[in-house]
Design a protein around this motif. Structure first.
Motif, PDB file in Angstrom:
ATOM      1  N   GLY B 212      17.507  20.784 -59.591  1.00  0.00           N
ATOM      2  CA  GLY B 212      17.058  19.397 -59.549  1.00  0.00           C
ATOM      3  C   GLY B 212      16.294  18.937 -60.778  1.00  0.00           C
ATOM      4  O   GLY B 212      15.758  17.829 -60.786  1.00  0.00           O
ATOM      5  N   ARG B 213      16.226  19.766 -61.804  1.00  0.00           N
ATOM      6  CA  ARG B 213      15.548  19.360 -63.035  1.00  0.00           C
ATOM      7  C   ARG B 213      16.486  19.594 -64.214  1.00  0.00           C
ATOM      8  O   ARG B 213      17.391  20.421 -64.148  1.00  0.00           O
ATOM      9  N   ILE B 214      16.202  18.892 -65.306  1.00  0.00           N
ATOM     10  CA  ILE B 214      17.032  19.095 -66.488  1.00  0.00           C
ATOM     11  C   ILE B 214      16.552  20.328 -67.226  1.00  0.00           C
ATOM     12  O   ILE B 214      15.377  20.426 -67.615  1.00  0.00           O
ATOM     13  N   ARG B 215      17.440  21.308 -67.372  1.00  0.00           N
ATOM     14  CA  ARG B 215      17.049  22.538 -68.051  1.00  0.00           C
ATOM     15  C   ARG B 215      17.344  22.422 -69.546  1.00  0.00           C
ATOM     16  O   ARG B 215      16.562  22.856 -70.376  1.00  0.00           O
ATOM     17  N   THR B 216      18.502  21.866 -69.868  1.00  0.00           N
ATOM     18  CA  THR B 216      18.894  21.740 -71.274  1.00  0.00           C
ATOM     19  C   THR B 216      19.455  20.343 -71.497  1.00  0.00           C
ATOM     20  O   THR B 216      20.141  19.809 -70.638  1.00  0.00           O
ATOM     21  N   ASP B 217      19.155  19.760 -72.633  1.00  0.00           N
ATOM     22  CA  ASP B 217      19.683  18.436 -72.974  1.00  0.00           C
ATOM     23  C   ASP B 217      19.990  18.470 -74.469  1.00  0.00           C
ATOM     24  O   ASP B 217      19.092  18.343 -75.282  1.00  0.00           O
ATOM     25  N   VAL B 218      21.270  18.734 -74.799  1.00  0.00           N
ATOM     26  CA  VAL B 218      21.604  18.904 -76.231  1.00  0.00           C
ATOM     27  C   VAL B 218      22.632  17.876 -76.689  1.00  0.00           C
ATOM     28  O   VAL B 218      23.588  17.583 -75.964  1.00  0.00           O
ATOM     29  N   PRO B 219      22.429  17.302 -77.878  1.00  0.00           N
ATOM     30  CA  PRO B 219      23.461  16.423 -78.437  1.00  0.00           C
ATOM     31  C   PRO B 219      24.641  17.264 -78.927  1.00  0.00           C
ATOM     32  O   PRO B 219      24.465  18.433 -79.283  1.00  0.00           O
TER      33      PRO B 219
END
Lengths: 279, 249
Positions: B212-219
């Protein structure tokens, strides 16, 4: 023992392909051969005096009587009366069954109000109401039509209600994401989705309507196929009784074909209806 | 143009005012269980293609259903455009309506059929306009579902594992089609997928969800069309697989 089994197994397997090619045609032949032979035996038994014509008329006699009854107008008149009763009764049943199913299928409150009493009522055999209906409606057309209507409402109601309740929830969800209004969802998703079940219900209803009619016309009536048969009983005319039976059979067959035709036309989107019309 | 779907809690304005979709502090739990979405923040810019990855039960589907308006917002806030479309894993076409009628379902106007034909031709289904849905192949059905989503000219398009049920070759064709359509329509896209390669081929940004949480956010700063042989592709693939808990790559 097992040795013979193994030996016979392989040639059968090899022959299986050409055999399946001509088997369907033979199947139709054997299908019709059996009833045809039975009628032939029946005629033969009557002709040589094995079967008393007082118990059962011969097929030839039935055809002759049927023709005579058609020419003097007895059969057409009574048939028209019976058809009208079944038609009116079914019409009322259709309107009532569909309306009730819509009310109980489309709203929870409607289901609470409509479904419970109907589920209780449907366990009653409709024919048991004949005495009550005669008391209420007399011996005219009303009790006969009412009996047909009552009996055939239930299959229409039950099947359409089931159809509405078992619409794929994924399609309803899709309709929500497309922003379809409630009215449009009912028109485009729920009703067409429940149509196959409605037609199943209609087929049952047609069958039941003939059953109801047979009873209603034999208990008290001065016209109709059932009355014609009861009249014949008084004069030991087994040939007329059998003509009546044949007519009932043909009516059942014809109405089933009409519902089948409706299914094929209205449900042309179903692939099974294009491939196998005979199923 | 943006509409607040539902706000139950006073929250500070999100940092990105220009975003097409803003999710702020979104929490969702079923019964007394652990939170399926746990104070989630996510913003998607107009015309941005975001891939959402994660294991089963990571909250991907719940997030998408909330964004699609199928699940209520009980805690936090969601802002999204009014015009949104969803393509599900199953095509969800109405079997009793022809393909073109399915495409413009719920749309009004005398030019409905023309619009349906135009968008069906765009997705490569111009030859099946009058077909019944049950006669379509899996790939054709998904094309029809895409057409139904595009005919509404959505500002935000959600794709819920739309190719998961297709065979490998059809999937490749469909990925190329989605890429072409996105370049032409330039709507914001959220693609939920299990497939890391699919995310890297299509998206501007990959988001990995975990509990339920963002672990990774990569462009994903690669030019299109993208190739698996690109060293950056391999590098990003390693990062995403790592954050999904797969270490064999």
């Amino acid at each position: 023992m097992s040795g013979t089994l193994i030996r016979t197994a392989s040639p059968v397997a090899v022959r299986a392909v050409p055999r399946s090619a001509w088997r369907p045609r033979l199947g139709i032949l054997t299908r019709y051969a059996s009833p045809f032979l039975l009628v032939l035996f029946w005629q033969a038994a009557c002709s040589v005096g094995l079967l008393s014509t007082r118990l059962v008329a011969s097929p030839a006699q039935i055809v002759a009587t049927g023709w005579a009854l058609t020419r003097d107008g007895t059969l057409p008149t009574n048939l028209a009366v019976s058809l009208a009763r079944a038609g009116f009764g079914l019409g009322i049943a259709f309107v009532a069954g569909v309306s009730l199913a819509l009310v109980s299928g489309l709203s929870r409150l409607g289901e609470d109000i409509v479904d419970a009493p109907l589920q209780i009522l449907r366990t009653l055999p409709a024919l048991a109401l004949v005495p009550l209906f005669i008391l209420w409606f007399g011996i005219g057309e009303t009790p006969k039509i009412a009996l047909v209507a009552l009996g055939s409402s239930f299959p229409i109601y039950l099947n359409l209600h089931k159809g509405i309740r078992s619409i794929d929830p994924k399609l309803l969800e899709m309709a929500r994401t497309l922003g379809l209004s409630r009215a449009r969802t009912i028109r485009d998703v729920i009703l067409p989705g429940a149509l196959p079940d409605l037609l199943v219900g209609l087929r049952f209803a047609v069958g039941i309507s003939w059953l109801m009619l047979v009873v209603a016309e034999q208990v008290n009536a001065d016209s109709g196929i059932g009355h014609m048969m009861m009249d014949a009983e008084d004069f030991l005319r087994t040939d007329i009784i059998l003509v009546g039976l044949v007519i009932y059979g043909l009516l059942g067959l014809a109405s089933d074909q009409i519902v089948r035709f409706l299914e094929n036309t209205l449900l042309s989107w179903r692939p099974s209806h294009r491939i196998g019309r005979s199923t | 143009m943006n509409t607040v779907v539902q706000v139950t809690q006073e929250v500070p304005a999100p940092a990105r005012d220009d975003a097409a979709v803003v999710v702020h502090g979104l929490t969702r739990r079923f019964g007394d269980g652990p939170a399926v979405l746990d104070r989630l923040d996510l913003a998607i810019a107009p015309g941005e293609f975001v891939a959402l990855l994660g294991h089963s039960g990571s909250g991907k589907s719940t997030l998408l259903r909330t964004l699609a308006g199928l699940d209520p917002v009980t805690e936090g806030s969601v802002v999204r455009p009014r015009e949104v479309s969803v393509v599900f894993q199953e095509s969800r076409l109405l079997p009793w309506k022809r393909v073109w009628q399915n495409t413009v379902l719920g749309q009004d106007g005398a030019d409905r059929r023309d619009r349906a034909v135009a968008v069906l031709e765009e997705v490569g289904l111009g030859h099946r306009v009058d077909a019944w849905p049950l006669t379509l192949s899996g790939g054709e059905a998904q094309r029809a579902a895409l057409a139904r989503a595009l005919v509404r000219e959505p500002a935000f398009l959600m794709l819920d594992e739309p190719f998961a049920a297709l065979d490998a070759l059809t999937r490749l064709k469909m990925q190329r089609l989605v890429s072409d359509l996105w370049i032409r329509h330039r709507c914001a896209v959220l693609l939920v997928t299990h497939d890391v390669d699919e995310a890297l081929l299509l998206a501007d940004r990959a988001v990995v969800l975990e509990r339920g949480r963002i672990r990774t956010d990569v462009p994903i700063p690669m030019d299109r069309p993208r190739r698996h042989a690109d060293p950056r592709f391999e590098h990003l693939r390693g990062i995403l697989l790592e954050s999904l808990g797969v270490h064999d790559g």
